[in-house]
Design an enzyme around this catalytic site. Structure first.
Site, PDB file in Angstrom:
ATOM      1  N   HIS A  46     -26.997   3.279   5.716  1.00 59.58           N
ATOM      2  CA  HIS A  46     -28.016   2.348   6.139  1.00 59.58           C
ATOM      3  C   HIS A  46     -28.746   2.600   7.577  1.00 59.58           C
ATOM      4  CE1 HIS A  46     -30.553  -1.493   6.571  1.00 59.58           C
ATOM      5  NE2 HIS A  46     -30.561  -1.287   5.283  1.00 59.58           N
ATOM      6  N   ILE A  52     -29.192   1.061  11.027  1.00 60.42           N
ATOM      7  CA  ILE A  52     -29.718  -0.539  11.199  1.00 60.42           C
ATOM      8  C   ILE A  52     -28.897  -1.322  10.462  1.00 60.42           C
ATOM      9  CG2 ILE A  52     -31.581  -1.844  10.967  1.00 60.42           C
ATOM     10  CD1 ILE A  52     -33.546   0.513  11.106  1.00 60.42           C
ATOM     11  N   GLY A  55     -30.177  -6.510   6.870  1.00 53.90           N
ATOM     12  CA  GLY A  55     -30.469  -7.896   7.188  1.00 53.90           C
ATOM     13  C   GLY A  55     -29.399  -8.949   6.418  1.00 53.90           C
ATOM     14  N   VAL A  56     -29.054  -8.541   5.311  1.00 54.79           N
ATOM     15  CA  VAL A  56     -27.837  -9.340   4.451  1.00 54.79           C
ATOM     16  C   VAL A  56     -26.538  -9.471   5.418  1.00 54.79           C
ATOM     17  CG1 VAL A  56     -27.102  -7.628   3.185  1.00 54.79           C
ATOM     18  CG2 VAL A  56     -26.825  -9.892   2.403  1.00 54.79           C
ATOM     19  N   GLU A  60     -24.986 -12.678   7.045  1.00 55.63           N
ATOM     20  CA  GLU A  60     -23.416 -13.184   6.968  1.00 55.63           C
ATOM     21  C   GLU A  60     -22.818 -13.573   8.443  1.00 55.63           C
ATOM     22  OE1 GLU A  60     -19.625 -13.591   5.501  1.00 55.63           O
ATOM     23  OE2 GLU A  60     -21.454 -13.534   4.591  1.00 55.63           O
TER      24      GLU A  60
END
Length: 139
Positions: A46, A52, A55-56, A60
């Site tokens: 990613h 980067i 987002g998940v 967290e």
């Protein structure tokens, strides 16, 4: 709190422990930090050549900072039950230090509600409202 002290509160362990340090304020706020090293598992794909933090994973990190505010979590498992009004503004990159600031907004039984932000280099990366359940461990 350093990582070893955090492990006394949170059930997370490497590679999912995403806090390096946590400070709890007298006003009931948690301020946590995590420096993105660049070798984390979630950066491997990613994105190759342009890593980067997903987002998940940022969500967290914010949630883990919230769990540090719960006094009775040591014999329980915090489980996400909802994410609301999540906004991604700027990327979180290798070498950045993420600073998560979280406050609890309500608690109803085993359910905890919170809101928080993640900033890096003085810029807002992520903001979210969320909830989780503090589920007692099965004996």
């Amino acid at each position: 709190m350093n990582r070893e002290e955090i492990k006394k509160l949170l059930p997370h362990r490497e590679p999912m422990l995403l806090l390096d340090e946590v400070e709890l304020s007298e006003s009931g706020e948690s301020v946590a930090k995590y420096t993105v090293r660049g070798d984390e598992f979630f950066l491997q794909g990613h994105f190759p050549g342009n890593p980067i933090v997903p987002g998940v994973i940022q969500c967290e990190m914010i949630a883990q900072a919230a769990v540090a505010l719960i006094p009775d979590v040591s014999n329980a498992t915090p489980m996400y039950t909802g994410l609301n009004n999540v906004k991604f503004k700027n990327p979180l990159l290798p070498g950045d230090t993420a600073v998560m600031t979280v406050t609890l907004t309500a608690r109803k039984g085993i359910f905890v509600f919170a809101k928080g932000t993640l900033k890096a280099n003085g810029k807002l990366c992520t903001s979210a409202e969320f909830s989780f359940a503090i589920v007692p461990k099965q004996a």
